[in-house]
Design a protein around this motif. Structure first.
Motif, short mmCIF file in Angstrom:
data_model
loop_
_atom_site.label_atom_id
_atom_site.label_comp_id
_atom_site.label_asym_id
_atom_site.label_seq_id
_atom_site.Cartn_x
_atom_site.Cartn_y
_atom_site.Cartn_z
N TYR B 23 0.83 -1.22 0.09
CA TYR B 23 -0.01 0.01 0.05
C TYR B 23 0.74 1.08 0.09
N LEU B 24 2.02 1.13 0.74
CA LEU B 24 3.07 2.17 1.05
C LEU B 24 4.20 1.76 0.57
N ASP B 25 4.88 2.50 0.11
CA ASP B 25 6.46 2.25 -0.21
C ASP B 25 7.44 3.23 0.60
N ASP B 26 8.80 3.07 0.21
CA ASP B 26 9.71 3.70 0.92
C ASP B 26 9.51 5.42 0.87
N GLN B 27 9.00 5.87 -0.11
CA GLN B 27 8.78 7.26 -0.35
C GLN B 27 8.05 7.89 0.93
N TYR B 28 7.30 7.24 1.68
CA TYR B 28 6.27 7.52 2.83
C TYR B 28 7.17 7.76 3.97
N VAL B 29 8.17 6.73 3.99
CA VAL B 29 9.12 6.85 5.10
C VAL B 29 9.97 8.10 5.00
N GLN B 116 -0.58 12.87 -13.81
CA GLN B 116 -0.78 13.67 -12.56
C GLN B 116 -0.92 12.77 -11.51
N PHE B 117 -2.12 11.71 -11.55
CA PHE B 117 -2.32 11.00 -10.68
C PHE B 117 -1.38 10.05 -10.23
N LYS B 118 -0.72 9.54 -11.03
CA LYS B 118 0.65 8.56 -10.94
C LYS B 118 1.63 9.33 -10.20
N GLY B 119 1.80 10.61 -10.74
CA GLY B 119 2.78 11.50 -10.04
C GLY B 119 2.72 11.67 -8.67
N SER B 120 1.49 12.30 -8.24
CA SER B 120 1.13 12.43 -6.82
C SER B 120 1.14 11.24 -6.14
N SER B 121 0.53 10.14 -6.39
CA SER B 121 0.77 8.85 -5.64
C SER B 121 1.86 8.45 -5.46
N SER B 122 2.85 8.73 -6.38
CA SER B 122 4.31 8.22 -6.25
C SER B 122 4.96 9.16 -5.24
N SER B 123 4.61 10.40 -5.16
CA SER B 123 5.10 11.28 -4.34
C SER B 123 4.97 10.89 -2.71
N VAL B 124 3.62 10.55 -2.58
CA VAL B 124 3.35 10.17 -1.05
C VAL B 124 3.74 8.79 -0.79
N GLY B 125 4.04 7.91 -1.60
CA GLY B 125 4.48 6.63 -1.50
C GLY B 125 3.39 5.53 -1.75
N ALA B 126 2.26 6.03 -2.28
CA ALA B 126 0.93 5.02 -2.48
C ALA B 126 1.33 4.12 -3.83
N GLN B 127 1.97 3.14 -3.52
CA GLN B 127 2.62 2.38 -4.38
C GLN B 127 1.52 1.72 -5.22
N ARG B 128 0.45 1.05 -4.65
CA ARG B 128 -0.49 0.12 -5.46
C ARG B 128 -1.32 1.31 -6.29
N VAL B 129 -1.62 2.38 -5.85
CA VAL B 129 -2.42 3.39 -6.75
C VAL B 129 -1.39 3.59 -7.84
N LYS B 130 -0.22 3.93 -7.60
CA LYS B 130 0.84 4.24 -8.82
C LYS B 130 0.92 3.25 -9.78
N ASN B 131 0.88 1.95 -9.36
CA ASN B 131 0.93 0.81 -10.28
C ASN B 131 -0.07 0.57 -11.12
N ALA B 132 -1.45 0.93 -10.39
CA ALA B 132 -2.63 0.87 -11.19
C ALA B 132 -2.76 2.08 -12.17
N CYS B 133 -2.07 3.20 -11.92
CA CYS B 133 -2.00 4.33 -12.97
C CYS B 133 -1.14 3.86 -13.95
N VAL B 134 -0.16 2.97 -13.87
CA VAL B 134 0.74 2.85 -14.97
C VAL B 134 0.13 1.87 -15.89
N THR B 135 -0.79 0.99 -15.43
CA THR B 135 -1.41 0.04 -16.21
C THR B 135 -2.59 0.83 -16.99
N LEU B 136 -3.37 1.58 -16.31
CA LEU B 136 -4.20 2.23 -17.12
C LEU B 136 -3.86 3.34 -18.18
#
Lengths: 182, 195
Positions: B23-29, B116-136
């Motif tokens: 759900y979260l990755d290192d970026q959150y840390v 945009q969504f991929k960018g902001s989710s990546s910036s907070v560490g929301a990994q699953r959202v980011k990955n779903a955006c990549v596929t989208l």
């Protein structure tokens, strides 16, 4: 997994106040993403920089006085030492902003760093050819920002000693990089 | 202090599970590490901006995938055609709508929102959202409307999941602070979970 328990809400990073008369860089950050602006602002403040964050290339040009309305002399007090811009922005891209800045005799000496979430080689090459100092892949890390600010400060010192010289970030020996906020 | 210890352990278990389930990755840390006394609400502020921006993006995405030709229906009704003619026209319009959706959706615009969504989710560490955006984004590139619609639902789902988790996480931090403790910080996300 190592856990760190210190005072305060979280273990805090280095203090954001600068010590003994070290010059504070003024950085202009350009990014259409509110989240990214907030993060880059924090990264820069922790690295002892004064930050002005704007949300578009157009606003950046207005701030720099390149929109034709203001004369250069009014901007002496707001001297910008570094521009960090996102690549993909609606309207004017970071690349287009870079070209505008490098095309201005007054501003072309200001180092410009491009940030992008996409690691596309062609894009990187184009930006570097146009005069970008560095291309950072997002999310930008504190170590990236520190490396940049140290480079700029060192560059300023060198320029004062030996006159103007253009040196790229990767030419600088690693040992010159400090990690403290001074 | 036993209460604090218990709360801290629950917190560590919870945040560890969030990393393990991506759900979260290192970026959150990294964001947590940026927080200091001069701005003790930094993470809460960033996360709040992320929530706000994301809701707007999801709305924009949903409406950009929708083709509205309802005006045609209004026009037909205004013509006051006979019942038979009306039925025929409605049927034709229905077919036209099915066909035109494929051509009328601005996939470039959709791609812009997803980026945009991929960018902001990546910036907070929301990994699953980011990955779903990549596929989208891949579906956008293929101009696959059906794929886009399906994956948008998944992106939405992942966002609300991580929103829920983050709200719980931040609430747990508040509880620890209120009990007089400090929030334990993961020094780094174990390599096993880093992607």
């Amino acid at each position: 997994m190592v856990m760190d328990q210190e005072m305060g809400r979280y273990p805090s990073s280095s203090s954001s106040s600068s010590s003994s008369g070290a010059p504070n860089l003024h950085v202009l950050a350009v990014d259409d993403s509110h989240v990214d602006r907030k993060v880059i602002e924090k990264l820069l403040k922790i690295s002892c920089c004064k930050v002005t964050a704007v949300e578009s290339g157009k606003r950046a040009l207005q701030y720099l006085g390149l929109d034709g309305d203001k004369s250069p002399v009014e901007f002496d007090g707001l001297k910008v030492n570094l521009i960090m811009t996102d690549y993909s922005m609606p309207g004017m891209t970071g690349y287009e902003l870079l070209k505008e800045i490098k095309g201005s005799s007054r501003l072309r000496e200001i180092p410009v760093v491009i940030m992008s979430s996409e690691n596309i080689l062609g894009r990187i090459d184009r930006c570097m050819e146009e005069g970008a100092e560095e291309f950072l892949v997002k999310p930008v890390q504190l170590s990236d920002v520190r490396r940049l600010t140290d480079f700029i400060l060192q560059g300023d010192e060198d320029r004062q000693k030996v006159g103007s010289s253009k040196r790229k970030l990767w030419d600088v020996p690693r040992s010159w990089f400090t990690t403290s906020c001074s | 202090m036993e209460v604090v210890g218990q709360l801290q352990k629950q917190y560590v278990d919870f945040i560890t599970s969030l990393f393990r389930e991506a759900y979260l990755d290192d970026q959150y840390v990294q964001l947590q590490k940026l927080q200091d006394d001069s701005n003790p609400e930094f993470v809460v502020e960033v996360v709040s901006i992320f929530f706000e921006d994301s809701e707007k993006l999801l709305n924009d995405l949903a409406s950009s995938l929708l083709v509205s030709i309802s005006l045609f229906w209004v026009f037909i009704l205004c013509l006051r055609p006979s019942l038979l003619l009306m039925v025929v026209l409605f049927f034709l319009l229905f077919l036209f709508q099915l066909y035109s959706q494929q051509q009328v959706v601005d996939f470039k615009k959709v791609d812009g929102y997803v980026h945009q969504f991929k960018g902001s989710s990546s910036s907070v560490g929301a990994q699953r959202v980011k990955n779903a955006c990549v596929t989208l984004r891949n579906f956008c590139e293929e101009k696959n409307l059906d794929g886009c619609s399906r994956y948008l639902n998944l992106v939405k789902q992942e966002f609300y999941l991580v929103k829920n988790k983050l709200e719980t996480l931040l609430r747990m931090e508040q509880q620890i602070l209120q009990a007089g403790g400090t929030v334990p910080l993961l020094e780094q996300v174990p390599l096993l979970w880093k992607q």
